[in-house]
Design an enzyme around this catalytic site. Structure first.
Site, PDB file in Angstrom:
ATOM      1  CB  SER A 139      -0.953  -0.051   1.199  1.00 49.17           C
ATOM      2  OG  SER A 139      -1.966   0.925   1.088  1.00 49.17           O
ATOM      3  CG  ASP A 264      -7.335  -1.647  -3.702  1.00 43.89           C
ATOM      4  OD1 ASP A 264      -7.911  -0.986  -2.816  1.00 43.89           O
ATOM      5  OD2 ASP A 264      -6.163  -2.035  -3.604  1.00 43.89           O
ATOM      6  CG  HIS A 292      -6.016  -1.718   0.047  1.00 39.77           C
ATOM      7  ND1 HIS A 292      -5.384  -1.125  -1.017  1.00 39.77           N
ATOM      8  CD2 HIS A 292      -5.316  -1.357   1.163  1.00 39.77           C
ATOM      9  CE1 HIS A 292      -4.361  -0.414  -0.584  1.00 39.77           C
ATOM     10  NE2 HIS A 292      -4.288  -0.551   0.736  1.00 39.77           N
TER      11      HIS A 292
END
Length: 319
Positions: A139, A264, A292
């Protein structure tokens, strides 16, 4: 092949982006992995806390966690477990202020903090000079890692890298998280970020930090009021524009694997780059689902084993 379709295919009950995201974080947790912590002093007077596995004796994997993450984050624990089984030595760099203690400076960390990645990579390269060095980002950490690789090119000192669910266009992520169901994630993350900021503000009053008030209820507002000015950017737009990793992808020379899911909930499909934007040694793996940093099979953390298998493949290319 620069772009490929992922083989990840969960059973029907898990083909929901929110289930993937939430279950991977809150329910399907890996077996805890014991780590050892060290504190590294930075040249600017701040520090980085790192965690490493006492079991690893092989090639180094520098891990960069996501927003509000730490060594206890399930994806970090899962990576430690699977990497050590395959003979790697994972080492997590906590972003400034994320190890359970406020950092000393007014600055903290952000999606483009490639300076700290660079310092850490150089440190590892010196300390473990006879071992290969790989990098793994999740991320926010994935975005910063890709930015670093693009900025440094052939001088990255990284032998191979993998980026999971990177928010390659930061403004797209900020917009998506301020809409619909995704606002739940925004609210949760902003509470953690405001709390972290306030802990530092009270611990170091001499820094004269502004208050992280509840009025900063979107990433646009939070980043405009705090993240951007504290890190030398002229507002959120300038920060997002300069730190989005997508623009750095063509300049990456390190063999790199990027994993994204089209569903996502942290950003839109518009962030996914085209093949023409990728460097020759970069592979983009796109999955229809996965959420995610999710990528769960029924009762299994597919992502953890996939990360390790991918790094093993990159190691074989290098050898």
């Amino acid at each position: 092949m620069p772009v490929k379709t992922s083989q990840f295919s969960p059973p029907w009950p898990l083909r929901n982006a929110h289930l993937q995201t939430v279950l991977a974080s809150k329910l399907f947790k890996p077996v805890p992995h014991r780590t050892i912590r060290e504190r590294l002093e930075l040249p600017d007077g701040d520090f980085l806390d790192i965690d490493f596995s006492p079991h690893g004796q092989g090639d180094i994997v520098a891990i960069f966690h996501g927003l509000a993450g730490c060594v206890q984050s399930p994806y970090v624990q899962g990576a430690f477990n699977t990497l050590t089984v395959k003979g790697f030595s994972p080492v997590l760099m906590h972003w400034r202020g994320c190890s359970g203690e406020p950092n000393r400076l007014a600055r903290s960390y952000h999606s483009g903090a490639s300076d700290d990645i660079g310092w850490f990579v150089q440190y590892l390269a010196r300390r473990f000079k006879h071992r290969k060095l790989y990098a793994l980002g999740y991320s926010l950490g994935a975005n910063a890692l890709l930015k670093y690789l693009g900025e440094t090119g052939k001088h990255s000192r990284v032998d191979g890298a993998m980026a999971i669910s990177p928010p390659l266009v930061l403004q797209e992520g900020a917009n998506k998280l301020n809409q619909g169901v995704s606002r739940i994630y925004q609210s949760y993350l902003l509470r953690l970020m405001r709390r972290q900021h306030e802990l530092k503000r009270h611990a170091f009053p001499a820094l004269a930090l502004p208050e992280a008030s509840s009025a900063l209820n979107s990433f646009w507002k939070f980043d405009d009021a705090l993240t951007a000015p504290l890190h030398g950017y002229d507002g959120a737009t300038d920060y997002y524009t300069r730190c989005s990793a997508r623009q750095f992808l063509p300049d990456i020379t390190t063999p790199t694997h990027i994993l994204c899911a089209r569903d996502d909930p942290f950003f839109t499909r518009d962030i996914i780059p085209h093949a023409s934007e990728l460097a020759a040694d970069t592979t983009l793996e796109v999955s229809a689902t996965g959420g995610h940093v999710g990528f769960l099979q029924l009762g299994q953390r597919w992502l953890d084993s996939h990360v390790t298998n991918t790094l093993v493949a990159l190691r074989q290319i290098e050898n």
